[in-house]
Design an enzyme around this catalytic site. Structure first.
Site, PDB file in Angstrom:
ATOM      1  N   HIS A  76     -18.058 -15.296  60.452  1.00  0.00           N
ATOM      2  CA  HIS A  76     -17.140 -16.580  60.600  1.00  0.00           C
ATOM      3  C   HIS A  76     -16.093 -16.062  61.975  1.00  0.00           C
ATOM      4  CE1 HIS A  76     -17.538 -19.232  56.965  1.00  0.00           C
ATOM      5  NE2 HIS A  76     -18.482 -18.112  56.776  1.00  0.00           N
ATOM      6  N   TYR A 101     -10.709 -12.192  50.970  1.00  0.00           N
ATOM      7  CA  TYR A 101     -10.535 -13.180  52.287  1.00  0.00           C
ATOM      8  C   TYR A 101      -8.982 -12.629  53.065  1.00  0.00           C
ATOM      9  CZ  TYR A 101     -14.007 -16.093  53.304  1.00  0.00           C
ATOM     10  OH  TYR A 101     -15.078 -16.913  53.588  1.00  0.00           O
ATOM     11  N   ASN A 160     -17.449 -24.748  53.074  1.00  0.00           N
ATOM     12  CA  ASN A 160     -18.785 -24.081  54.040  1.00  0.00           C
ATOM     13  C   ASN A 160     -19.674 -25.932  54.554  1.00  0.00           C
ATOM     14  OD1 ASN A 160     -18.943 -21.720  55.015  1.00  0.00           O
ATOM     15  ND2 ASN A 160     -20.119 -20.986  53.106  1.00  0.00           N
TER      16      ASN A 160
END
Length: 485
Positions: free
Chosen positions: A54, A337, A127
Protein backbone atom coordinates in the site's frame (compact mmCIF):
# COMPACT_ATOMS: atom_id res chain seq x y z
CA UNK A 1 17.85 -34.63 -3.74
CA UNK A 2 16.45 -33.86 -0.29
CA UNK A 3 15.32 -30.31 0.45
CA UNK A 4 16.81 -28.18 3.19
CA UNK A 5 14.76 -27.83 6.38
CA UNK A 6 12.95 -24.49 6.81
CA UNK A 7 14.05 -22.85 10.07
CA UNK A 8 13.44 -19.77 12.16
CA UNK A 9 16.08 -17.04 12.20
CA UNK A 10 17.63 -18.71 15.23
CA UNK A 11 17.96 -21.97 13.29
CA UNK A 12 15.11 -23.94 14.87
CA UNK A 13 13.20 -26.18 12.43
CA UNK A 14 9.72 -24.99 11.43
CA UNK A 15 7.04 -27.65 11.89
CA UNK A 16 4.20 -25.86 10.08
CA UNK A 17 4.55 -22.90 7.69
CA UNK A 18 0.94 -22.98 6.51
CA UNK A 19 -1.08 -22.55 9.73
CA UNK A 20 -0.62 -20.18 12.66
CA UNK A 21 -0.86 -21.49 16.23
CA UNK A 22 -4.30 -20.90 17.72
CA UNK A 23 -6.20 -21.53 20.93
CA UNK A 24 -8.08 -24.60 19.76
CA UNK A 25 -9.09 -25.44 16.20
CA UNK A 26 -11.12 -22.27 15.59
CA UNK A 27 -9.77 -19.99 18.28
CA UNK A 28 -7.77 -16.75 18.15
CA UNK A 29 -4.05 -16.83 17.51
CA UNK A 30 -1.40 -17.18 20.20
CA UNK A 31 1.31 -14.67 21.05
CA UNK A 32 3.61 -17.61 21.74
CA UNK A 33 3.79 -18.46 18.01
CA UNK A 34 7.36 -17.24 17.59
CA UNK A 35 7.52 -18.24 13.92
CA UNK A 36 4.45 -16.17 13.01
CA UNK A 37 5.60 -13.09 14.95
CA UNK A 38 9.12 -13.35 13.54
CA UNK A 39 7.80 -13.55 9.97
CA UNK A 40 5.41 -10.63 10.39
CA UNK A 41 7.87 -8.45 12.31
CA UNK A 42 10.66 -9.03 9.77
CA UNK A 43 8.24 -8.47 6.89
CA UNK A 44 7.29 -5.07 8.30
CA UNK A 45 10.94 -4.02 8.28
CA UNK A 46 11.88 -4.99 4.73
CA UNK A 47 11.56 -1.55 3.14
CA UNK A 48 12.82 1.86 4.22
CA UNK A 49 11.06 4.20 4.41
CA UNK A 50 7.97 3.55 2.28
CA UNK A 51 5.24 1.09 3.19
CA UNK A 52 6.00 -2.50 2.23
CA UNK A 53 2.46 -2.78 0.83
CA UNK A 54 0.00 0.00 0.00
CA UNK A 55 2.94 2.34 -0.64
CA UNK A 56 1.27 4.37 -3.37
CA UNK A 57 -1.84 6.08 -2.07
CA UNK A 58 -4.17 9.06 -2.03
CA UNK A 59 -6.37 10.42 0.74
CA UNK A 60 -9.07 12.89 1.66
CA UNK A 61 -11.10 14.11 4.62
CA UNK A 62 -14.84 14.03 4.99
CA UNK A 63 -17.60 12.77 7.24
CA UNK A 64 -19.73 9.73 7.91
CA UNK A 65 -23.43 10.25 8.66
CA UNK A 66 -25.70 7.60 10.15
CA UNK A 67 -28.87 7.13 8.09
CA UNK A 68 -30.33 3.97 9.65
CA UNK A 69 -30.73 2.62 13.17
CA UNK A 70 -28.26 -0.16 14.05
CA UNK A 71 -28.30 0.31 17.84
CA UNK A 72 -29.84 -3.14 18.24
CA UNK A 73 -26.53 -4.61 17.05
CA UNK A 74 -23.83 -2.28 18.40
CA UNK A 75 -23.45 0.31 21.15
CA UNK A 76 -20.67 2.12 19.25
CA UNK A 77 -21.25 5.80 20.01
CA UNK A 78 -20.61 7.10 16.49
CA UNK A 79 -23.36 4.77 15.19
CA UNK A 80 -25.71 5.70 18.02
CA UNK A 81 -28.38 7.82 16.37
CA UNK A 82 -29.66 8.72 12.93
CA UNK A 83 -28.12 11.96 11.70
CA UNK A 84 -24.94 11.73 13.78
CA UNK A 85 -21.86 12.87 11.86
CA UNK A 86 -18.27 11.78 12.48
CA UNK A 87 -15.20 13.27 10.82
CA UNK A 88 -13.21 10.76 8.75
CA UNK A 89 -9.96 10.45 6.83
CA UNK A 90 -9.82 7.90 4.01
CA UNK A 91 -6.71 6.55 2.30
CA UNK A 92 -6.90 4.66 -0.99
CA UNK A 93 -3.93 2.76 -2.38
CA UNK A 94 -2.58 0.14 -4.71
CA UNK A 95 -1.12 -2.87 -2.92
CA UNK A 96 1.93 -4.37 -4.62
CA UNK A 97 3.85 -1.61 -6.36
CA UNK A 98 6.24 0.95 -4.93
CA UNK A 99 5.65 4.63 -4.28
CA UNK A 100 6.77 5.38 -7.82
CA UNK A 101 4.37 2.98 -9.51
CA UNK A 102 1.36 3.86 -11.64
CA UNK A 103 -2.23 4.08 -10.38
CA UNK A 104 -3.95 2.41 -13.35
CA UNK A 105 -2.68 -1.14 -12.83
CA UNK A 106 -4.28 -4.52 -12.21
CA UNK A 107 -3.95 -4.74 -8.44
CA UNK A 108 -6.27 -4.75 -5.42
CA UNK A 109 -6.93 -1.33 -3.93
CA UNK A 110 -6.69 -0.46 -0.26
CA UNK A 111 -9.75 1.26 1.25
CA UNK A 112 -8.91 2.47 4.78
CA UNK A 113 -11.24 4.66 6.85
CA UNK A 114 -10.28 6.43 10.07
CA UNK A 115 -13.34 7.52 12.07
CA UNK A 116 -12.45 10.29 14.57
CA UNK A 117 -15.10 9.28 17.13
CA UNK A 118 -15.82 10.69 20.58
CA UNK A 119 -14.61 7.38 22.05
CA UNK A 120 -11.30 7.37 20.18
CA UNK A 121 -10.27 6.63 16.61
CA UNK A 122 -11.80 3.62 14.89
CA UNK A 123 -9.83 2.29 11.91
CA UNK A 124 -11.58 0.12 9.33
CA UNK A 125 -8.84 -1.16 7.04
CA UNK A 126 -10.08 -2.99 3.97
CA UNK A 127 -9.80 -3.37 0.19
CA UNK A 128 -11.93 -2.92 -2.92
CA UNK A 129 -12.57 -6.68 -2.96
CA UNK A 130 -14.58 -8.63 -0.38
CA UNK A 131 -12.05 -11.50 -0.30
CA UNK A 132 -8.28 -12.01 -0.29
CA UNK A 133 -5.68 -14.47 -1.62
CA UNK A 134 -4.81 -16.29 1.63
CA UNK A 135 -6.63 -17.15 4.83
CA UNK A 136 -3.75 -17.41 7.32
CA UNK A 137 -1.32 -14.55 8.11
CA UNK A 138 1.65 -16.87 8.24
CA UNK A 139 1.37 -17.07 4.43
CA UNK A 140 1.07 -13.31 3.89
CA UNK A 141 4.79 -12.40 3.73
CA UNK A 142 5.34 -15.25 1.25
CA UNK A 143 2.43 -14.09 -0.87
CA UNK A 144 3.69 -10.51 -1.06
CA UNK A 145 7.23 -11.70 -1.83
CA UNK A 146 5.81 -13.58 -4.81
CA UNK A 147 4.09 -10.43 -6.09
CA UNK A 148 6.94 -7.97 -5.51
CA UNK A 149 9.95 -7.35 -7.73
CA UNK A 150 12.20 -10.40 -8.04
CA UNK A 151 15.47 -9.94 -6.09
CA UNK A 152 17.53 -10.87 -9.18
CA UNK A 153 15.61 -9.44 -12.15
CA UNK A 154 14.21 -6.42 -10.32
CA UNK A 155 10.77 -6.83 -11.88
CA UNK A 156 7.55 -8.67 -11.14
CA UNK A 157 7.96 -12.20 -12.46
CA UNK A 158 5.02 -14.28 -13.74
CA UNK A 159 6.89 -17.40 -12.59
CA UNK A 160 6.82 -16.16 -8.99
CA UNK A 161 3.25 -14.84 -9.08
CA UNK A 162 1.70 -17.98 -10.55
CA UNK A 163 3.95 -20.40 -8.69
CA UNK A 164 2.62 -19.13 -5.37
CA UNK A 165 -0.97 -19.27 -6.60
CA UNK A 166 -0.36 -22.80 -7.91
CA UNK A 167 0.42 -23.89 -4.35
CA UNK A 168 -2.39 -21.82 -2.77
CA UNK A 169 -5.72 -23.10 -4.12
CA UNK A 170 -7.61 -20.81 -1.71
CA UNK A 171 -6.42 -17.88 -3.88
CA UNK A 172 -8.62 -18.95 -6.83
CA UNK A 173 -11.57 -16.82 -5.72
CA UNK A 174 -9.53 -13.63 -5.38
CA UNK A 175 -7.63 -14.34 -8.61
CA UNK A 176 -10.99 -14.49 -10.37
CA UNK A 177 -11.88 -11.08 -8.90
CA UNK A 178 -8.50 -9.57 -9.78
CA UNK A 179 -8.42 -10.82 -13.35
CA UNK A 180 -12.03 -9.86 -14.02
CA UNK A 181 -13.48 -6.57 -15.20
CA UNK A 182 -13.17 -4.90 -11.78
CA UNK A 183 -9.44 -5.66 -11.53
CA UNK A 184 -8.48 -2.13 -12.69
CA UNK A 185 -10.79 0.57 -11.25
CA UNK A 186 -11.21 3.68 -13.41
CA UNK A 187 -10.62 5.81 -10.30
CA UNK A 188 -10.82 5.60 -6.55
CA UNK A 189 -14.23 7.28 -6.77
CA UNK A 190 -15.63 4.55 -9.00
CA UNK A 191 -14.94 1.47 -6.88
CA UNK A 192 -16.57 -0.18 -3.88
CA UNK A 193 -14.81 -0.70 -0.58
CA UNK A 194 -15.07 -3.66 1.80
CA UNK A 195 -13.98 -4.37 5.34
CA UNK A 196 -13.28 -7.83 3.84
CA UNK A 197 -12.69 -9.41 7.26
CA UNK A 198 -15.41 -10.52 9.64
CA UNK A 199 -15.69 -8.22 12.67
CA UNK A 200 -17.74 -8.34 15.86
CA UNK A 201 -20.44 -5.90 16.96
CA UNK A 202 -21.78 -5.96 20.53
CA UNK A 203 -24.99 -4.24 21.59
CA UNK A 204 -25.80 -2.57 24.91
CA UNK A 205 -27.18 -5.85 26.29
CA UNK A 206 -23.91 -7.67 25.56
CA UNK A 207 -25.25 -9.66 22.60
CA UNK A 208 -22.59 -10.39 19.99
CA UNK A 209 -22.99 -10.29 16.21
CA UNK A 210 -20.50 -10.91 13.43
CA UNK A 211 -20.50 -8.33 10.63
CA UNK A 212 -19.04 -7.61 7.21
CA UNK A 213 -18.77 -4.05 5.86
CA UNK A 214 -19.66 -2.97 2.30
CA UNK A 215 -19.08 0.59 1.04
CA UNK A 216 -21.02 0.90 -2.23
CA UNK A 217 -19.89 3.77 -4.46
CA UNK A 218 -22.61 6.28 -5.29
CA UNK A 219 -20.71 7.28 -8.44
CA UNK A 220 -21.25 3.85 -9.97
CA UNK A 221 -18.62 1.18 -10.53
CA UNK A 222 -16.37 1.97 -13.49
CA UNK A 223 -13.32 0.00 -14.53
CA UNK A 224 -10.64 0.03 -17.23
CA UNK A 225 -9.67 -2.59 -19.75
CA UNK A 226 -6.04 -3.64 -19.83
CA UNK A 227 -5.54 -1.58 -23.00
CA UNK A 228 -7.15 1.55 -21.53
CA UNK A 229 -5.12 1.19 -18.34
CA UNK A 230 -1.83 0.88 -20.22
CA UNK A 231 -2.56 4.06 -22.16
CA UNK A 232 -3.62 6.03 -19.06
CA UNK A 233 -0.70 4.81 -16.96
CA UNK A 234 1.68 5.99 -19.69
CA UNK A 235 0.08 9.43 -19.94
CA UNK A 236 -0.52 10.08 -16.23
CA UNK A 237 0.91 7.57 -13.75
CA UNK A 238 -0.91 9.52 -11.00
CA UNK A 239 -4.31 9.22 -12.71
CA UNK A 240 -6.24 8.14 -9.59
CA UNK A 241 -4.61 10.83 -7.47
CA UNK A 242 -5.34 13.44 -10.15
CA UNK A 243 -8.98 12.39 -10.42
CA UNK A 244 -9.64 12.41 -6.64
CA UNK A 245 -7.87 15.72 -6.08
CA UNK A 246 -9.54 17.54 -8.94
CA UNK A 247 -13.02 16.17 -8.22
CA UNK A 248 -12.96 17.42 -4.63
CA UNK A 249 -11.39 20.75 -5.60
CA UNK A 250 -14.17 21.48 -8.06
CA UNK A 251 -16.86 20.57 -5.51
CA UNK A 252 -17.72 17.10 -6.79
CA UNK A 253 -17.63 15.21 -3.48
CA UNK A 254 -17.45 11.43 -3.86
CA UNK A 255 -19.62 9.36 -1.56
CA UNK A 256 -20.29 5.77 -0.60
CA UNK A 257 -23.26 4.14 1.15
CA UNK A 258 -22.23 1.81 3.96
CA UNK A 259 -24.07 -1.48 4.31
CA UNK A 260 -23.36 -4.37 6.67
CA UNK A 261 -24.14 -8.06 6.70
CA UNK A 262 -25.01 -9.28 10.18
CA UNK A 263 -24.78 -12.82 11.56
CA UNK A 264 -25.82 -13.62 15.16
CA UNK A 265 -22.73 -15.03 16.86
CA UNK A 266 -24.49 -18.28 17.72
CA UNK A 267 -24.93 -19.10 14.02
CA UNK A 268 -21.23 -19.04 13.18
CA UNK A 269 -20.28 -22.49 14.46
CA UNK A 270 -22.83 -24.31 12.28
CA UNK A 271 -22.67 -22.11 9.17
CA UNK A 272 -22.10 -24.21 6.06
CA UNK A 273 -18.60 -22.79 5.52
CA UNK A 274 -16.18 -21.04 7.84
CA UNK A 275 -17.58 -17.49 8.20
CA UNK A 276 -14.14 -16.25 9.30
CA UNK A 277 -12.39 -17.39 6.12
CA UNK A 278 -11.13 -14.28 4.27
CA UNK A 279 -11.19 -16.12 0.92
CA UNK A 280 -15.00 -16.39 1.04
CA UNK A 281 -18.00 -14.06 0.94
CA UNK A 282 -21.29 -14.46 2.81
CA UNK A 283 -24.05 -14.91 0.21
CA UNK A 284 -26.52 -12.02 0.39
CA UNK A 285 -29.37 -14.53 0.32
CA UNK A 286 -28.20 -15.75 3.73
CA UNK A 287 -27.35 -12.35 5.20
CA UNK A 288 -28.85 -9.41 3.26
CA UNK A 289 -27.21 -6.01 3.16
CA UNK A 290 -28.46 -3.63 5.85
CA UNK A 291 -27.90 0.09 5.25
CA UNK A 292 -26.01 2.02 7.92
CA UNK A 293 -24.97 5.42 6.61
CA UNK A 294 -23.22 7.60 4.07
CA UNK A 295 -19.51 8.38 3.69
CA UNK A 296 -18.66 11.67 1.95
CA UNK A 297 -15.21 13.06 1.08
CA UNK A 298 -15.13 16.86 0.76
CA UNK A 299 -11.65 18.16 1.66
CA UNK A 300 -8.22 17.46 0.22
CA UNK A 301 -5.16 17.27 2.48
CA UNK A 302 -2.93 20.32 2.53
CA UNK A 303 0.24 18.21 2.56
CA UNK A 304 0.33 14.76 0.99
CA UNK A 305 3.37 13.61 2.94
CA UNK A 306 2.18 14.80 6.35
CA UNK A 307 -1.40 13.62 5.95
CA UNK A 308 -1.42 10.76 3.43
CA UNK A 309 2.00 9.15 3.69
CA UNK A 310 2.15 9.52 7.48
CA UNK A 311 -1.45 8.37 7.98
CA UNK A 312 -1.33 5.21 10.09
CA UNK A 313 -4.28 2.82 10.08
CA UNK A 314 -4.46 -0.25 12.27
CA UNK A 315 -7.37 -2.70 12.53
CA UNK A 316 -6.71 -3.03 16.27
CA UNK A 317 -7.94 0.54 16.80
CA UNK A 318 -11.42 -0.42 18.00
CA UNK A 319 -14.01 1.55 19.96
CA UNK A 320 -16.59 0.27 22.45
CA UNK A 321 -19.18 -1.86 20.65
CA UNK A 322 -16.80 -3.13 17.95
CA UNK A 323 -14.14 -5.83 18.20
CA UNK A 324 -12.33 -8.65 16.40
CA UNK A 325 -13.52 -12.06 15.28
CA UNK A 326 -11.53 -15.32 15.07
CA UNK A 327 -10.66 -14.46 11.44
CA UNK A 328 -7.01 -15.59 11.32
CA UNK A 329 -5.93 -12.95 8.81
CA UNK A 330 -7.52 -10.24 10.93
CA UNK A 331 -5.84 -11.60 14.04
CA UNK A 332 -2.45 -11.35 12.35
CA UNK A 333 -3.14 -7.82 11.12
CA UNK A 334 -4.00 -6.68 14.66
CA UNK A 335 -0.28 -7.01 15.39
CA UNK A 336 1.31 -6.41 12.00
CA UNK A 337 -0.21 -3.04 11.10
CA UNK A 338 0.59 -1.29 14.37
CA UNK A 339 4.08 -2.79 14.34
CA UNK A 340 4.66 -1.52 10.80
CA UNK A 341 3.82 2.02 11.90
CA UNK A 342 6.07 1.83 14.94
CA UNK A 343 8.90 0.87 12.63
CA UNK A 344 8.10 3.25 9.80
CA UNK A 345 6.92 6.34 11.67
CA UNK A 346 8.13 5.69 15.20
CA UNK A 347 6.54 4.66 18.47
CA UNK A 348 4.80 8.06 18.76
CA UNK A 349 3.11 7.98 15.34
CA UNK A 350 -0.33 8.29 16.98
CA UNK A 351 0.59 11.84 18.05
CA UNK A 352 0.88 13.04 14.44
CA UNK A 353 -2.00 15.33 13.51
CA UNK A 354 -3.59 12.97 10.98
CA UNK A 355 -3.50 10.06 13.44
CA UNK A 356 -4.37 11.80 16.72
CA UNK A 357 -7.93 11.64 18.08
CA UNK A 358 -10.02 14.70 17.18
CA UNK A 359 -13.29 14.27 19.02
CA UNK A 360 -11.60 13.28 22.26
CA UNK A 361 -8.14 13.35 23.88
CA UNK A 362 -5.82 10.40 24.38
CA UNK A 363 -4.83 9.80 28.02
CA UNK A 364 -2.26 7.10 28.67
CA UNK A 365 1.17 6.45 30.10
CA UNK A 366 3.02 6.14 26.80
CA UNK A 367 5.76 8.73 27.08
CA UNK A 368 9.22 9.38 25.66
CA UNK A 369 10.73 7.63 22.65
CA UNK A 370 11.61 9.08 19.25
CA UNK A 371 9.81 12.38 18.48
CA UNK A 372 7.76 12.34 21.68
CA UNK A 373 5.66 15.49 22.14
CA UNK A 374 3.40 14.42 25.03
CA UNK A 375 5.59 15.37 28.01
CA UNK A 376 2.38 15.66 30.12
CA UNK A 377 3.89 18.10 32.63
CA UNK A 378 6.16 17.81 35.64
CA UNK A 379 3.57 16.33 38.00
CA UNK A 380 2.17 13.63 35.69
CA UNK A 381 3.05 10.04 36.55
CA UNK A 382 3.58 7.44 33.82
CA UNK A 383 2.39 4.40 35.73
CA UNK A 384 -0.94 3.02 36.90
CA UNK A 385 -2.41 2.73 39.44
CA UNK A 386 -1.17 5.89 41.13
CA UNK A 387 -2.25 8.38 43.77
CA UNK A 388 -1.97 11.45 41.53
CA UNK A 389 -5.29 11.57 39.68
CA UNK A 390 -3.98 9.73 36.61
CA UNK A 391 -6.20 8.09 33.98
CA UNK A 392 -7.83 4.83 35.11
CA UNK A 393 -9.31 1.76 33.46
CA UNK A 394 -13.07 1.48 32.86
CA UNK A 395 -13.51 -2.25 33.51
CA UNK A 396 -15.85 -2.38 30.48
CA UNK A 397 -14.60 -4.51 27.56
CA UNK A 398 -14.96 -3.04 24.07
CA UNK A 399 -16.65 -6.17 22.73
CA UNK A 400 -17.99 -9.53 23.83
CA UNK A 401 -15.46 -12.24 24.78
CA UNK A 402 -14.72 -15.05 22.36
CA UNK A 403 -15.04 -18.59 23.68
CA UNK A 404 -11.98 -20.79 23.14
CA UNK A 405 -11.27 -24.47 23.73
CA UNK A 406 -8.88 -27.24 22.73
CA UNK A 407 -5.12 -27.63 22.67
CA UNK A 408 -2.60 -25.04 21.58
CA UNK A 409 -0.72 -25.73 18.37
CA UNK A 410 -0.83 -25.06 14.64
CA UNK A 411 -4.28 -26.01 13.36
CA UNK A 412 -5.89 -25.96 9.98
CA UNK A 413 -9.10 -23.90 9.95
CA UNK A 414 -12.10 -25.78 11.39
CA UNK A 415 -13.94 -27.73 8.72
CA UNK A 416 -17.55 -26.74 8.01
CA UNK A 417 -19.89 -28.82 5.88
CA UNK A 418 -19.46 -26.73 2.70
CA UNK A 419 -15.84 -25.56 3.06
CA UNK A 420 -14.25 -25.53 -0.38
CA UNK A 421 -11.51 -23.45 -2.03
CA UNK A 422 -13.15 -23.41 -5.47
CA UNK A 423 -16.94 -23.24 -5.14
CA UNK A 424 -17.23 -19.47 -4.70
CA UNK A 425 -14.76 -18.81 -7.52
CA UNK A 426 -17.02 -20.90 -9.73
CA UNK A 427 -20.10 -19.07 -8.51
CA UNK A 428 -18.48 -15.76 -9.39
CA UNK A 429 -17.54 -17.05 -12.86
CA UNK A 430 -21.09 -18.24 -13.50
CA UNK A 431 -22.46 -14.79 -12.58
CA UNK A 432 -20.44 -13.12 -15.34
CA UNK A 433 -21.76 -12.31 -18.79
CA UNK A 434 -20.18 -13.95 -21.83
CA UNK A 435 -18.16 -10.82 -22.58
CA UNK A 436 -16.95 -10.61 -18.98
CA UNK A 437 -15.91 -14.27 -19.09
CA UNK A 438 -14.01 -13.69 -22.32
CA UNK A 439 -12.05 -10.80 -20.83
CA UNK A 440 -11.39 -12.71 -17.58
CA UNK A 441 -9.98 -15.69 -19.49
CA UNK A 442 -7.82 -13.41 -21.66
CA UNK A 443 -6.41 -11.62 -18.60
CA UNK A 444 -5.53 -14.89 -16.84
CA UNK A 445 -4.04 -16.49 -19.95
CA UNK A 446 -1.96 -13.39 -20.68
CA UNK A 447 -0.09 -13.81 -17.40
CA UNK A 448 -0.16 -17.59 -16.99
CA UNK A 449 1.18 -18.19 -20.52
CA UNK A 450 4.38 -16.34 -19.57
CA UNK A 451 5.23 -18.88 -16.86
CA UNK A 452 8.26 -20.96 -17.78
CA UNK A 453 7.43 -24.16 -15.87
CA UNK A 454 4.78 -26.52 -17.23
CA UNK A 455 4.02 -28.00 -13.79
CA UNK A 456 3.16 -24.56 -12.39
CA UNK A 457 0.83 -23.92 -15.32
CA UNK A 458 -0.85 -27.31 -14.81
CA UNK A 459 -1.39 -26.69 -11.09
CA UNK A 460 -3.09 -23.38 -11.81
CA UNK A 461 -5.22 -24.84 -14.59
CA UNK A 462 -6.43 -27.50 -12.16
CA UNK A 463 -7.74 -24.77 -9.86
CA UNK A 464 -9.80 -23.18 -12.63
CA UNK A 465 -11.13 -26.58 -13.73
CA UNK A 466 -12.17 -27.27 -10.14
CA UNK A 467 -13.99 -23.94 -9.93
CA UNK A 468 -15.98 -24.55 -13.12
CA UNK A 469 -15.31 -26.97 -16.02
CA UNK A 470 -16.00 -24.30 -18.65
CA UNK A 471 -13.76 -21.84 -16.80
CA UNK A 472 -10.89 -24.33 -16.75
CA UNK A 473 -11.35 -25.42 -20.36
CA UNK A 474 -11.33 -21.88 -21.70
CA UNK A 475 -8.30 -20.81 -19.69
CA UNK A 476 -6.43 -23.96 -20.76
CA UNK A 477 -7.22 -23.37 -24.45
CA UNK A 478 -6.24 -19.71 -24.25
CA UNK A 479 -2.94 -20.48 -22.52
CA UNK A 480 -2.13 -23.18 -25.08
CA UNK A 481 -2.87 -20.83 -27.98
CA UNK A 482 -0.61 -18.10 -26.59
CA UNK A 483 2.25 -20.53 -25.87
CA UNK A 484 2.06 -21.93 -29.41
CA UNK A 485 2.38 -18.51 -31.06
Amino acid sequence: MSKRVLTTESGAPVADNQNSASAGVGGPLLLQDQHLLEKLARFNRERIPERVVHARGSGAYGHFEVTDDVTGFTHADFLGEIGRRTEVFVRFSTVADSLGGADAVRDPRGFAVKFYTAEGNYDLVGNNTPVFFVKDPIKFPDFIHSQKRDPFTGRQEPDNVWDFWAHSPEATHQVTWLMGDRGIPASYRHMNGYGSHTYQWTNAEGEAFFVKYHFKTNQGVRSLSAEQAAEIAGKDPSSHQTDLLQAIERGVHPSWTLYVQIMPAAEAADYRFNPFDLTKVWPHADHPLRRVGRLVLDRNPDNVFAEVEQAAFSPNNFVPGIGPSPDKMLQGRLFAYADAHRYRLGVNHAQLAVNAPRATTAHNHGRDGLMAVNAQGRHAKNYEPNSYDGPVETGRPLSAPLAVSGHTGTHEAPAHTKDDDFFQAGELYRLLSEEERRRLVANIAGGLSQVSRDDVIEKNLAHFHAADPDYGRRVEEAVRALRED
